[in-house]
Design a protein around this motif. Structure first.
Motif, PDB file in Angstrom:
ATOM      1  N   ILE A 212     -41.340  34.897  33.391  1.00 15.56           N
ATOM      2  CA  ILE A 212     -39.970  34.511  33.055  1.00 15.56           C
ATOM      3  C   ILE A 212     -39.788  33.065  33.487  1.00 15.56           C
ATOM      4  N   ARG A 219     -39.775  31.305  36.959  1.00 14.29           N
ATOM      5  CA  ARG A 219     -38.863  31.996  37.870  1.00 14.29           C
ATOM      6  C   ARG A 219     -39.423  33.327  38.365  1.00 14.29           C
ATOM      7  N   PHE A 220     -40.316  33.924  37.595  1.00  8.46           N
ATOM      8  CA  PHE A 220     -40.804  35.257  37.951  1.00  8.46           C
ATOM      9  C   PHE A 220     -42.126  35.489  37.232  1.00  8.46           C
ATOM     10  N   SER A 291     -38.858  44.257  34.973  1.00  7.39           N
ATOM     11  CA  SER A 291     -39.052  42.873  35.389  1.00  7.39           C
ATOM     12  C   SER A 291     -37.824  42.030  35.070  1.00  7.39           C
ATOM     13  N   TYR A 294     -35.017  42.980  37.506  1.00  9.59           N
ATOM     14  CA  TYR A 294     -35.258  42.449  38.848  1.00  9.59           C
ATOM     15  C   TYR A 294     -34.956  40.959  38.893  1.00  9.59           C
ATOM     16  N   HIS A 295     -35.449  40.226  37.878  1.00 10.91           N
ATOM     17  CA  HIS A 295     -35.201  38.787  37.814  1.00 10.91           C
ATOM     18  C   HIS A 295     -33.706  38.488  37.764  1.00 10.91           C
ATOM     19  N   ASP A 296     -33.004  39.170  36.875  1.00 15.55           N
ATOM     20  CA  ASP A 296     -31.575  38.910  36.721  1.00 15.55           C
ATOM     21  C   ASP A 296     -30.804  39.243  37.995  1.00 15.55           C
ATOM     22  N   GLN A 298     -31.930  39.116  41.095  1.00 11.39           N
ATOM     23  CA  GLN A 298     -32.216  38.126  42.133  1.00 11.39           C
ATOM     24  C   GLN A 298     -31.372  36.864  41.978  1.00 11.39           C
TER      25      GLN A 298
END
Length: 376
Positions: A212, A219-220, A291, A294-296, A298
């Motif tokens: 990402i 970012r990820f 995924s 989780y990214h969003d 964080q």
């Protein structure tokens, strides 16, 4: 041989992608402000010569590399290679702000917290992620990259047996991002990640790499153990046949149907194949969705436009008929295939020899590897 995040300037370079199912070679040559694909080759990798990213039969892999070199009329010389698999770890961690040299020293003592194998058995590199944190914050974000040395050494052994010299080893998820973001000066591309946060999903034979990125800032990153071979194994198990026969069926017959009512019109075997690949597609969709969530989560509250806006598919496993439309429905995001050659000139001799429309997604890693050396 270090894992490198940055390249050097060269007139031409060969990217070598040793995949679980195929070996891919790509030569790019700088032509002024543009880049040209001057050679390319794809050859099948024997089953089980690569396991969990590690080359376990270097002589056989070297033979395939030599076959690809001959098929693409490559000159033996320097290459950039990639590593992937569960033995490669990418972590985004927080460290107190400090100079790079101090951080390198600190990682000798603190790095083990983030790496699931002994530091002395790992090749480690890092990059400070700039432009995302509050300038007044006490901490900085660091992307830590580690790979088991046994994986790196196994690739180097096979490549050297093939008579080539490795100038750098890169990490596969980063190469895909580089390939899909490449745009010469003045070029316009619908696949550009310049605006919005994009999820790049590279579905290889053994693993799926999820990256990402917000523009050029990663970012990820996550590597999950499901990929093109998972579809093959699902077909083999459902039909009670061997792996190689199932692989051929996957290539020639497998399809994921958006409208499940279409399954009723299929014969028994075709329906079994469709159900098998749908189950695996669901597993990939679940991992990507986790995924994204989780990214969003964080970044929630840190910026208004942090959520992923779309997904881009790459890798040989992504070309399965209907997979792009299925994942678009599962993710609830615009999802597309992106051609890593879209902004690269194609030498007519290469175009006449290879079906680049079909092979394009498989060449993303090789393109990204070569680009790191021919583009500043």
């Amino acid at each position: 041989m270090p894992i490198g995040l940055f390249g050097r300037r060269a007139k031409s370079m060969v990217g070598l992608d040793i995949g679980t199912s195929r070996v891919k070679l790509v030569e790019l040559t700088a032509r002024g402000a543009s880049v040209e694909l001057t050679r390319a080759a794809v050859e099948l990798t024997p089953v089980d010569v690569i396991r969990d990213g590690k080359v376990v039969q270097p002589e056989q892999v070297a033979a395939v590399i030599k076959k690809a070199l001959a098929a693409g009329r490559f000159r033996p010389g320097e290459v950039v290679a990639a590593i992937a698999g569960q033995g490669v770890v990418v972590r985004h961690v927080q460290f107190p702000k400090m100079p790079e040299e101090e951080l390198r020293e600190a990682l000798k003592w603190e790095g083990q917290k983030y790496i699931p194998f002994p530091m002395e058995e790992a090749a480690v590199d890092f990059e400070i992620i700039r432009g995302v944190a509050n300038p007044e914050a006490a901490n900085m974000e660091v992307m830590l990259v580690a790979a088991q040395r046994s994986i790196v050494d196994s690739h180097l052994a096979a490549i050297e047996l093939a008579g080539l010299r490795v100038v750098a080893v890169d990490v596969q998820p980063f190469t895909v991002l580089r390939a899909l973001r490449y745009e010469p000066l003045g070029a316009e591309s619908p696949c550009s990640a310049a605006n919005g946060v994009v999820a790049y999903v590279d579905i290889g034979a053994g693993t799926t790499d999820i990256v990402i990125a917000d523009g050029e800032i990663i970012r990820f990153t996550r590597i999950v153990p499901v990929g093109g071979y998972s579809f093959t194994r699902a077909i083999a198990d459902r039909l009670g046949i061997g792996f190689e026969e199932a692989e051929q069926i996957k290539i020639e017959e497998a399809r994921i149907y958006e409208d499940q009512s279409h399954l009723d019109a299929l014969d028994a075997q075709s329906r079994a194949i469709a159900e098998a690949v749908l189950e695996t597609a669901g597993a990939i969709g679940t991992e990507v969705r986790r995924s994204l969530d989780y990214h969003d989560l964080q970044l929630q509250g840190r910026r208004d436009d942090a959520s992923v806006s779309r997904a881009v598919l790459a890798g040989g496993g992504s070309v399965l008929d209907g997979l792009d439309h299925y994942l678009q429905g599962e993710l609830g995001l615009p999802t597309s295939m992106c051609d890593p050659l879209r902004n690269i000139a194609i030498n007519p001799k290469v175009a006449s020899r290879l079906d680049l429309d079909k092979l394009g997604p498989m060449l993303a890693v090789g393109v990204g590897l070569a680009l790191r050396e021919v583009v500043d």
